[in-house]
Structure formats: structure tokens, C-alpha cells
Design an enzyme around this catalytic site. Structure first.
Site, mmCIF file in Angstrom:
data_model
loop_
_atom_site.group_PDB
_atom_site.id
_atom_site.type_symbol
_atom_site.label_atom_id
_atom_site.label_comp_id
_atom_site.label_asym_id
_atom_site.label_seq_id
_atom_site.Cartn_x
_atom_site.Cartn_y
_atom_site.Cartn_z
ATOM 1 C CD GLN A 184 3.475 5.658 2.947
ATOM 2 O OE1 GLN A 184 2.526 5.113 2.413
ATOM 3 N NE2 GLN A 184 4.486 4.971 3.449
ATOM 4 C CG HIS A 200 0.716 6.493 6.051
ATOM 5 N ND1 HIS A 200 1.908 6.929 6.597
ATOM 6 C CD2 HIS A 200 0.914 5.178 5.735
ATOM 7 C CE1 HIS A 200 2.785 5.923 6.612
ATOM 8 N NE2 HIS A 200 2.210 4.849 6.095
ATOM 9 C CG HIS A 260 0.043 0.793 7.600
ATOM 10 N ND1 HIS A 260 1.076 0.309 8.374
ATOM 11 C CD2 HIS A 260 0.620 1.626 6.682
ATOM 12 C CE1 HIS A 260 2.211 0.844 7.945
ATOM 13 N NE2 HIS A 260 1.973 1.643 6.924
ATOM 14 C CD GLU A 261 -1.156 2.200 3.161
ATOM 15 O OE1 GLU A 261 -0.692 3.347 3.257
ATOM 16 O OE2 GLU A 261 -0.443 1.192 3.063
ATOM 17 C CB CYS A 287 5.793 1.888 7.608
ATOM 18 S SG CYS A 287 5.191 3.396 6.824
ATOM 19 C CG LEU A 288 6.884 1.076 1.458
ATOM 20 C CD1 LEU A 288 6.112 1.424 0.193
ATOM 21 C CD2 LEU A 288 8.059 0.166 1.141
ATOM 22 N N GLY A 304 0.842 -1.190 0.000
ATOM 23 C CA GLY A 304 0.000 0.000 0.000
ATOM 24 C C GLY A 304 0.874 1.235 0.000
HETATM 25 O O1 GNR Z 1 4.379 -2.664 2.364
HETATM 26 C C1 GNR Z 1 3.792 -2.583 3.432
HETATM 27 N N1 GNR Z 1 3.565 -3.718 4.133
HETATM 28 C C2 GNR Z 1 2.741 -3.787 5.244
HETATM 29 C C3 GNR Z 1 2.777 -4.951 6.003
HETATM 30 C C4 GNR Z 1 1.985 -5.069 7.108
HETATM 31 C C5 GNR Z 1 1.137 -4.062 7.452
HETATM 32 C C6 GNR Z 1 1.080 -2.892 6.710
HETATM 33 C C7 GNR Z 1 1.883 -2.759 5.610
HETATM 34 S S1 GNR Z 1 1.797 -1.317 4.648
HETATM 35 C C8 GNR Z 1 3.385 -1.272 3.956
HETATM 36 C C9 GNR Z 1 3.496 -0.183 2.906
HETATM 37 C C10 GNR Z 1 3.313 1.152 3.560
HETATM 38 O O2 GNR Z 1 4.137 1.665 4.261
HETATM 39 N N2 GNR Z 1 2.158 1.733 3.391
HETATM 40 O O3 GNR Z 1 1.885 2.886 4.001
HETATM 41 NI NI NI Z 2 3.167 2.937 5.759
#
Ligand code: GNR
Ligand code: NI
Length: 178
Positions: free
Chosen positions: A51, A144, A140-141, A98-99, A46
């Protein structure tokens, strides 16, 4: 199409509350395509607009995995514009990364089921129900979009260890040590 730079913690732009999308025009379509390309290039499941430095309520996501029936890879690309969680219940614990906080991961407790209202990239209103990794990724998204990172949700000790590990890796990488 173009690869976009992914901002990393502690960039203050990751802490802004993102603004609703008001025009679904050609510029937005290009941004969506660039975010999709950037997400795949980074091997993320995601990516939220903040980001890549765009303070907009926009998310791209692909939680595709192999179909257990025939072992084929099923694409599951989705674009969420102005997403809103309408229902959330249950509980799930998932080891998240998270990236924008690269190199570390930690278990986070979230709701196990969510119902999401959003506009698709053509502007049509949609609703979906999600569980498992899809529910985790949606939460999670959406975090952000509020300027929240998963590390904010960790217990104090776990947060301290995770961020110390992150800082150590960051300084080592900056110094050219792997
Ligand atoms: O690539 C991603 N893997 C992930 C794994 C477990 C829970 C959430 C994520 S999201 C993350 C990509 C990202 O940072 N999205 O904001
Ligand atoms: Ni993230």
C-alpha cells in the site's frame, strides 16, 4: 520517522504479488516505523507494505479497542513479516474499508478464525490465533500481499455499485467538490 504516501486503486502497484522479506536490517526497521506512523496518521487498523509502494511481505496492524472492564485503551500493535495462514475455519461477515479504496465500504465474508505463522520485527518466529476483527484484518492484509483488494471479493452487483460510488467520489474530490 516519516509519513508515507498510501497508494489508491487503480494503482497497478497494488496488484503485484509481494516478495518475501530476506533481511531484517536497519532499513527494514525504519520502513516498519514509517508504516506504523502512516497507519496511525490515516486512522487505519492495518497497513500492508504494497500500500505504500514496497513490494514486500510485511504488515503492521493495531486492532486495539477500549477494555470493557476499565474503559482504558489497550494498544495491540503487531508487525508481521512473511506471514502465512496455517489454519482457517468458520465464517464471519464484516463491513470492511480500505485505505487504498478510500470513501467506501462493503460487507465481506471471510473465515472467522485463523492461525497465523510469521516473524516478529526481531526475526523471531511466532504463531497467533485470531477471531473477530483481528481475523478479518489479518485476511484483508494478507490479501494485499497477493495483490488482492477486498472489493475483488464482493458479489458482481455489490462490486459494481461499490466501485461506481468510489469512482464518483474520486472524480468529485479531484474537481474540488466535497
Ligand atoms: O483501516 C482499516 N479498517 C478495516 C476495517 C474492516 C476490515 C479491514 C480493515 S483494514 C483497513 C486498513 C487497510 O486498508 N489495510 O489494508
Ligand atoms: Ni486495505
Amino acid at each position: 520517522m516519516a509519513l508515507l504516501e498510501i497508494l489508491t486503486h487503480p494503482d497497478p502497484r497494488l496488484r503485484l504479488v509481494a516478495q518475501p522479506v530476506t533481511r531484517i536490517d536497519a532499513d527494514l526497521q525504519r520502513l516498519i516505523d514509517d508504516m506504523i506512523e502512516t497507519m496511525y496518521a490515516a486512522h487505519g487498523v492495518g497497513l500492508a507494505a504494497p500500500q505504500i509502494g514496497a513490494s514486500l511481505r510485511l504488515v503492521v496492524m493495531d486492532v486495539s479497542r477500549k477494555d470493557p472492564e476499565n474503559d482504558e485503551w489497550v494498544s495491540d500493535l503487531q508487525v508481521f513479516i512473511n506471514p502465512r495462514i496455517a489454519e482457517a475455519d468458520g465464517e464471519i461477515t464484516w463491513k470492511e474499508g480500505c485505505l487504498s479504496v478510500p470513501g467506501v465500504n462493503a460487507e465481506v465474508v471471510r473465515c472467522g478464525r485463523v492461525v497465523l505463522d510469521y516473524l516478529d520485527r526481531s526475526g523471531a518466529p511466532q504463531r497467533l490465533e485470531a477471531t473477530g476483527l483481528r481475523a478479518v484484518c489479518i485476511q484483508h492484509e494478507l490479501d494485499h500481499l497477493e495483490g488482492t483488494l477486498y472489493v475483488d471479493r464482493l458479489e458482481p452487483l455489490e462490486q459494481k455499485l461499490t466501485l461506481a460510488d468510489y469512482e464518483r467520489r474520486r472524480t468529485e474530490t479531484a474537481a474540488g467538490v466535497q
